[in-house]
Design an enzyme around this catalytic site. Structure first.
Site, PDB file in Angstrom:
ATOM      1  N   CYS A  41     -37.704  32.195 -40.218  1.00 23.77           N
ATOM      2  CA  CYS A  41     -38.062  31.063 -39.915  1.00 23.77           C
ATOM      3  C   CYS A  41     -39.582  30.997 -39.671  1.00 23.77           C
ATOM      4  CB  CYS A  41     -37.641  30.942 -38.369  1.00 23.77           C
ATOM      5  SG  CYS A  41     -35.856  31.232 -38.032  1.00 23.77           S
ATOM      6  N   HIS A  98     -41.832  26.580 -34.799  1.00 23.06           N
ATOM      7  CA  HIS A  98     -40.396  26.479 -35.324  1.00 23.06           C
ATOM      8  C   HIS A  98     -39.461  26.056 -34.324  1.00 23.06           C
ATOM      9  CE1 HIS A  98     -36.617  28.013 -36.639  1.00 23.06           C
ATOM     10  NE2 HIS A  98     -36.784  29.051 -35.856  1.00 23.06           N
ATOM     11  N   ASN A 108     -31.675  24.011 -35.500  1.00 24.27           N
ATOM     12  CA  ASN A 108     -32.510  25.251 -35.857  1.00 24.27           C
ATOM     13  C   ASN A 108     -32.394  25.306 -37.448  1.00 24.27           C
ATOM     14  OD1 ASN A 108     -33.768  27.731 -36.807  1.00 24.27           O
ATOM     15  ND2 ASN A 108     -33.245  28.930 -34.769  1.00 24.27           N
TER      16      ASN A 108
END
Length: 325
Positions: free
Chosen positions: A123, A251, A281
């Site tokens: 990520c 993020h 996500n």
């Protein structure tokens, strides 16, 4: 070849020229998930903040989504495919590591013989790739770089595991990066990055026959205590005080995590990206997706300083201040 031995003259810095995002058309709501696993809309909203997310179709690949986002960013840059010298794709969700996504995407975009490599910092991948692109331009290794974050996380998530299937989703985001003009300050600040290998077992995929597993509470505690100093370090290295930030784009891991980090950052005036609500996500794609959407909505103006912060499996993390194109 320049006198320095590099194909291009070194520059004072790099900047983002354009951005582009792509999300699959399949919108999956919390109620959709509640129909197949033991969960509810209220439970998901209260724990991770997601209301809906996008899932790629069975035939849609990481490469397909990277191509779509890359094409949009390239079109917005005013450059031709021949102007791109390097393509970097951040991803952790490809079906196979060979061939790499970057070379295939470059070919599909008509970019002839660029440097091309994939980068896996999970990520944090987009921020890592941005740092690589900026350094390559500053050193004269490249003149224009296409940076893409693309993920099909649903390929690695157990659809019956309510601890992960409610969070992860699919998509891609891209940026074209080029040199600053003579006399202009850098538009991509120095990166503040690092890793916590002692936490590596908190987010894992054992093998191709396994699904993603994570210790959610351990990751939550780490992220909400360890990351705001990294964000502040990135601001310090860029010479930008938190109070000067127009926006903060972390993020999109979990709404509770990003809100906690934002509170500790000490920048109440900065617009906080909350794409997690309707995008889920999307790992390395989440930052460019959120940033491009923010710009498209007119929420941050050209020339504004924005803080990016990526963090995820590895555990790897990175942050930098960028200037909105």
């Amino acid at each position: 070849m320049t006198s320095s031995g590099s194909p291009f003259p070194p520059t004072a810095g790099a900047r983002i020229l354009s951005l582009g995002g792509y999300q699959p058309g399949n919108v999956v709501t919390n109620d959709d998930l509640a129909a197949r696993v033991d969960t509810s809309d209220e439970w998901i909203r209260s724990r991770v903040g997601v209301v809906s997310r996008r899932f790629a179709g069975p035939e849609e690949t990481v490469t397909d989504m990277a191509f779509e986002a890359g094409a949009k960013a390239l079109a917005g840059s005013g450059l031709s495919p021949g102007d791109i010298d390097l393509v970097i794709v951040a991803t952790c969700s490809t079906e196979a590591s060979i061939p790499n996504v970057s070379a295939v995407v470059a070919h599909r975009l008509g970019i002839m013989a660029p440097g091309a490599y994939d980068l896996n910092a999970a990520c944090a991948g987009f921020c890592y790739a941005m740092a690589n692109a900026s350094d390559a331009i500053r050193a004269g290794t490249a003149r224009h770089v296409l940076v893409i974050g693309s993920e099909k996380m649903t390929a690695w998530v157990d659809p019956t595991d309510r601890s992960t299937c409610i969070i992860f989703a699919d998509g891609a985001g891209a940026a074209v990066v080029g040199p600053v003009a003579d006399g202009e300050p850098p538009g991509i600040g120095p990166v503040a990055w690092g890793s916590a290998g002692d936490m590596a077992e908190k987010i894992t995929i054992a093998d191709r026959d396994s699904f993603l597993q994570q210790e959610g509470q351990a990751v939550f505690r780490w992220a909400t205590t360890a990351l705001h100093p990294v964000a502040l370090k990135a601001c310090e290295r860029a010479g930008v005080a938190p109070g000067e930030l127009a926006a903060f784009v972390p993020h999109q891991a979990n709404l509770r995590i990003i809100e906690a980090i934002a509170r500790k950052l000490g920048a109440p005036q900065a617009l906080l990206a909350t794409d997690i609500i309707h995008s889920g996500n999307t790992s390395s794609a989440s930052i460019p997706l959120a940033l491009s959407a923010m710009i498209e909505r007119g929420e941050v103006g050209s020339g504004s300083p924005v803080l990016l912060l990526g963090f995820g499996a590895g555990i790897s993390y990175a942050a930098q201040v960028i200037t909105v194109p």
